[in-house]
Design a protein around this motif. Sequence first.
Motif, short mmCIF file in Angstrom:
data_model
loop_
_atom_site.label_atom_id
_atom_site.label_comp_id
_atom_site.label_asym_id
_atom_site.label_seq_id
_atom_site.Cartn_x
_atom_site.Cartn_y
_atom_site.Cartn_z
N VAL A 237 74.98 64.49 87.89
CA VAL A 237 74.80 64.97 89.26
C VAL A 237 73.31 65.17 89.49
N GLU A 238 72.80 64.67 90.63
CA GLU A 238 71.39 64.80 90.95
C GLU A 238 71.22 65.50 92.29
N VAL A 239 70.28 66.44 92.34
CA VAL A 239 69.90 67.10 93.58
C VAL A 239 68.37 67.12 93.59
N ARG B 48 76.50 70.31 97.07
CA ARG B 48 75.13 70.29 97.57
C ARG B 48 75.12 70.20 99.09
N GLN C 212 82.22 62.33 87.86
CA GLN C 212 80.84 61.88 87.84
C GLN C 212 80.11 62.45 86.63
N ARG D 292 78.39 59.69 95.45
CA ARG D 292 79.26 60.84 95.21
C ARG D 292 80.65 60.35 94.83
N ALA E 251 76.06 72.34 92.65
CA ALA E 251 75.55 70.97 92.78
C ALA E 251 76.61 70.03 93.33
N ARG E 252 77.86 70.26 92.96
CA ARG E 252 78.93 69.41 93.47
C ARG E 252 79.21 69.67 94.95
N VAL F 199 76.54 73.68 88.21
CA VAL F 199 77.39 72.51 88.43
C VAL F 199 78.27 72.72 89.66
#
Length: 227
Positions: free
Chosen positions: A134-136, A172, A131, A6, A169-170, A166
């Motif tokens: 972004v991955e979730v 999460r 970043q 992160r 996700a930021r 987004v």
Amino acid sequence: MIENGRVEAARILVVEDAEAIRVSVESALAAAGCQVLGRPDGVDLERQLAEFRPDLVVLDVMLPGRDGFALLDVIRRHSAVGVVLLTARDAVDDRLRGLGGGADDYVVKPFVLAELVARVEAVLRRMGRAQPVVEVGDLLIDLDHGVVRRGGVPVELTATELRLLVFLARRRDRVVGKAQLLTGVWGYEEYAENLVEVHVSALRRKLEEHGPRLLHTVRGRGYVLRA
């Protein structure tokens, strides 16, 4: 800086003498995950650059004392931080003066908060301070290209749905309320709450076409994106 996958919150200094505008900009940037410090003028700018160490400065041009153009010169003598000028002066000569003096972008008042946040984030990305992906879980969001994939399959989203995704996700694994979404995604607090509900429902439906539920409703509190 990236820690545990992160990005550490970007530090944004907001220099704006109109309190209502300054507070709104601070709230919108904070809602976008930034660490924000606001000042009504540039009296102590040199000290703030040294102590707060901002990654980017949102700088009004029409300020008491030293105006934004003078402060831009100060910033460029001391730092290579990003600078977004914020002003009602929209003449071409003023824009050229600001950009020629080292500003990274120029936003004319009146403006939409969501657009200002997007411009700030774009400057941060160009600086390598945001970043890019972004991955979730199996969800991947390519911020530079606006591409979303789930399990490797592209997910077609509208521009608003992408901003909403987004934003979530930021944050999460954290519950985000409707008011925070209204400010951070749309930039206007006066929108009806059902606007959020409609877009969350559409986004959830598209995400679930390619896998199990990621976007959850927390009754009475808001929404959370988690794998």
